[in-house]
Design an enzyme around this catalytic site. Sequence first.
Site, PDB file in Angstrom:
ATOM      1  N   GLY A   1       7.776  -5.503  -4.250  1.00 49.83           N
ATOM      2  CA  GLY A   1       7.668  -6.926  -3.947  1.00 49.83           C
ATOM      3  C   GLY A   1       8.584  -7.694  -4.885  1.00 49.83           C
ATOM      4  N   SER A   2       8.456  -8.995  -4.866  1.00 51.70           N
ATOM      5  CA  SER A   2       9.373  -9.818  -5.661  1.00 51.70           C
ATOM      6  C   SER A   2       9.248  -9.533  -7.149  1.00 51.70           C
ATOM      7  CB  SER A   2       9.107 -11.301  -5.379  1.00 51.70           C
ATOM      8  OG  SER A   2       7.740 -11.617  -5.614  1.00 51.70           O
TER       9      SER A   2
ATOM     10  N   GLU B   1       8.839  -6.829  -8.638  1.00 52.97           N
ATOM     11  CA  GLU B   1       9.393  -5.538  -9.031  1.00 52.97           C
ATOM     12  C   GLU B   1      10.916  -5.504  -9.001  1.00 52.97           C
ATOM     13  OE1 GLU B   1       5.603  -5.636  -8.611  1.00 52.97           O
ATOM     14  OE2 GLU B   1       6.690  -5.751  -6.712  1.00 52.97           O
TER      15      GLU B   1
ATOM     16  N   GLU C   1       1.374   0.884   0.491  1.00 55.80           N
ATOM     17  CA  GLU C   1       1.186   1.421  -0.855  1.00 55.80           C
ATOM     18  C   GLU C   1       0.311   2.681  -0.874  1.00 55.80           C
ATOM     19  OE1 GLU C   1       2.112  -2.961  -1.220  1.00 55.80           O
ATOM     20  OE2 GLU C   1       0.790  -1.719   0.014  1.00 55.80           O
TER      21      GLU C   1
ATOM     22  N   HIS D   1       3.325  -3.184  -6.155  1.00 59.24           N
ATOM     23  CA  HIS D   1       3.469  -4.629  -6.240  1.00 59.24           C
ATOM     24  C   HIS D   1       2.179  -5.270  -6.739  1.00 59.24           C
ATOM     25  CE1 HIS D   1       4.740  -8.645  -5.551  1.00 59.24           C
ATOM     26  NE2 HIS D   1       4.066  -8.837  -4.437  1.00 59.24           N
TER      27      HIS D   1
ATOM     28  N   HIS E   1     -21.047  17.896  -2.461  1.00 61.36           N
ATOM     29  CA  HIS E   1     -20.857  16.842  -1.463  1.00 61.36           C
ATOM     30  C   HIS E   1     -22.184  16.538  -0.775  1.00 61.36           C
ATOM     31  CE1 HIS E   1     -18.499  15.310   2.324  1.00 61.36           C
ATOM     32  NE2 HIS E   1     -19.124  14.355   1.688  1.00 61.36           N
TER      33      HIS E   1
ATOM     34  N   GLY F   1     -11.346  13.591  -0.939  1.00 59.26           N
ATOM     35  CA  GLY F   1     -11.814  13.342   0.420  1.00 59.26           C
ATOM     36  C   GLY F   1     -11.367  12.014   0.985  1.00 59.26           C
TER      37      GLY F   1
END
Length: 522
Positions: free
Chosen positions: A25-26, A28, A47, A70, A280, A398
């Site tokens: 984004g801006s 970065e 992302e 970002h 689990h 998972g």
Amino acid sequence: MPTVRRIVHDFLERRGLTTIFGNPGSNELPFLADLPPSFRYVLGLHEGVVVGMADGYAQATGRPVLVNLHAAAGSGNAMGALTNAVYSRSPLVLTAGQQVRSAIGLEAMLANVDAPQLMRPLVAWSGEPAAASDVPRSVAQAVFEAELHRRPTYLSVPYDDWDQELDDNAAVTLDRTVRRGSLPSEYQVAELVARVEAARNPALVLGGEIDAAGLFDRVVALAEHRSLPTWVAPSPYRLPFPNRHELFRGVLPAGIAAVSDALAGHDLILVLGAPVFRYHQHVPGPYLPAGSRLVQVTDDPGAAARAPMGEALVADPGAVVEALLARTAPRPTARAFVPNPEPATAPSALHPEQVFAALRETQPEDTVYVVESTSTNSAWWRQMDLREGGSYFFPASGGLGFGLPAAVGMAMGRPDRPVVAVVGDGSANYGITALWTAAQYGLPITFVILRNGTYGALRWFGELLGVPDVPGTEIPGLDFARIAEGYGVPATTVTDVDELRAQLKSSGLRLIQVDTFPTSPE
């Protein structure tokens, strides 16, 4: 004088972190300016996909990898995929842009208020430099913490820091090294050797850390040296032992009572490179069968400390394996492999076993399989024949959305091996934009989408919990062949096993959609 950006770029280049997975984004953009020619920026369209690709790349290479996110929103989007990277112990170095320092307190647009707190408690370390002069040291710490803990780290950097000039002190960061040693003591080795020798009926349980450390062949040698029946620990994210070997007893179930039942009759349970255990399903019962003792060897202090039973040795499992091979008397077993059963069939569509049998018969032995189809686990282990390390990868926590992106990272990290992603239609939607990256880089991945129109594992869990009629488990009307073509990936749909085998024999980037009969993990 050098800028912060120049020093950091030089440090990353010296450490080999020149492949960056990101979605910028801006905030970065100033970090990405003037990247040296040796750097490669791999763009993902979400992302979560970015972190999944980086996770696959880190597991394939065994090295830290840089991720460029970002601010708060982009970092938040990545957190679902980050849970998998945490439990696969992937050394990801997550960096995120921050607003200029003068605007953070004002909560200006794209300011990440209390940025280090956002990723906790998932990451091993999280920080934001107090001054521009501390950025190089902080980047180095993020890299070293990721390496030492084998766990992701997170660093937020205000974007006006990158152009700041630094004095000569900043350059000392470039030559730093941090190393870790964790060999067991002579007393610890002797004690463990004596226990193994004295055990009447010992068993071996292996975790994903064994494969990650490149110990696949050595633990096979150990099992054969002592004729040890061998299980894989519950919820495996990698395969540490050949699944058709005559000593292989399967993947342990993920319930407390079920694990205890499976290990009944063994007086010593030696667990190498795994937590004890990643349960689990809630199936209460005794942690261990009567008359048994458990010894865990892991280099993960957290896994050793939180275990509810047994004795733990925090040490390099590889050193322990070599000591047991050298110091215990042989009770050898000849290497033999159990044949696969005939694949099951179904009244309509293909049974998943037929799909996996076709993969086994058509793909090279060194194929890397990235699997994200929980409802077909039982069918997978019945039909596959995996005899090499680094052949199997599964979302370690998972979290859905791992399969397609991780396959991209695997193909980039191990271009010498074929990569096949086997993904359910429910899972595929979470990381579908990874297809675009695969197409842009022309990666020769085979994506196999198992389409059964349902969240199969969720339906199975509903029956297990006594709630079989919950909504939201049906997903009809998806056409991944058409979706893939929109992203630039050649695709086809198959409905019979002969056509599937023919498609699997072709090469290059492709997606094969297979209509399959719904099954359960069992």
